[in-house]
Design a protein around this motif. Structure first.
Motif: not given
Length: 290
Positions: A1-9, A11-12, A36-44
């Motif tokens: 579980m800790p590894k999965k949370k770390k992976e999610q963080k 990616i975020t 000023k951009l981030n990857r989420l804005n570009v995707f949207v």
């Protein structure tokens, strides 16, 4: 579980990490525009832009004339023209069938190609059921007198079964001796009236000339269409004075008698009378004797 949370963080953070898009002047390296951009804005932004492009393309194809230029889509104007052509074709086909029937009737008059009328079996069977011995068929004097009067009145009436407000009578085209009578068995569907050469030939009734030409067998031929599906034919003429399409009146001169054509043996008029596409004996309705 800790590894999965770390992976999610992780990616975020990647999606939310801020970047700056800078446009510089190549010569002076002066900053012109920066974003000023981030990857989420570009995707949207890419997703929204794709949706708008797809929606716009669908709109152009479905609701504007531009779709006619795309292979696979039919043209509205072409569909309209095709519909008009189909309607015109149907109309022309109906007219062609009408003309074929019309020319068929003329051909029958010219060639004498007549089918034999079928025997009415039902009438014969019904007549056999009657016992004539039980019925008094002797006519009375009044009945005989009435029959004579009706016979005289109907001798020249070709339309005794039809109701009409017009008094339709037939005019003798020529006066002379009948040298060859009407004979269905010999396929002689008219009568031959002997007359001197160049005798005026007159129309038996008012009508329209539908044929006025030369034929090898019967020489100069004229065919006139009258009311009530009646057609008269005048053959072996020396000359014709009316052309196809002309209107003629009863008793009007339409030709001069002669002896033209391979089947002619001397100056005469071969006259035919056709009703509803079938020949009938002209001498029953016209008095040709002088």
């Amino acid at each position: 579980m800790p590894k999965k949370k770390k992976e999610q963080k992780r990616i975020t953070r990647k999606l939310l990490n801020k970047y700056r898009l800078v446009i510089l002047n190549e010569d002076t390296f002066e900053e012109r525009i920066s974003f000023k951009l981030n990857r989420l804005n570009v995707f949207v932004m890419v997703t929204i832009t794709s949706i708008l492009l797809i929606s716009g393309t669908i709109f152009l194809i479905a609701f504007t004339p531009l779709r006619e230029y795309i292979p696979g889509y039919s043209s509205t104007s072409l569909n309209l023209k095709a519909t008009r052509l189909a309607t015109t074709t149907d109309s022309l086909e109906s007219v062609m069938i009408l003309h074929q029937n019309y020319y068929s009737s003329i051909r029958k008059v010219l060639t004498g190609d007549v089918k034999t009328v079928e025997f009415d079996k039902d009438s014969a069977v019904q007549a056999q059921k009657l016992n004539t011995e039980e019925v008094d068929l002797t006519p009375s004097q009044q009945d005989i007198k009435l029959r004579e009067e009706v016979s005289k009145e109907d001798k020249y009436n070709l339309f005794e079964d039809e109701k009409s407000d017009v008094d339709f009578s037939l005019f003798p085209p020529v006066k002379g001796n009948i040298t060859s009578a009407y004979n269905v068995n010999e396929k002689h569907y008219g009568i031959d009236v002997a007359v001197p050469k160049d005798t005026p030939v007159k129309s038996a009734a008012s009508g329209t000339v539908i044929f006025s030409e030369w034929t090898a067998e019967t020489g100069h031929v004229m065919i006139i269409k009258h009311d009530k599906n009646l057609i008269t034919a005048y053959k072996h003429n020396a000359s014709l004075t009316k052309q196809q399409g002309e209107k003629v009146r009863a008793g009007e001169v339409i030709a001069t008698a002669g002896s033209t054509g391979e089947l002619s043996t001397g100056p005469h008029l071969h006259f035919e009378l056709w009703k509803d596409g079938y020949p009938t004996d002209p001498s029953n309705f016209i008095d040709f004797e002088q």
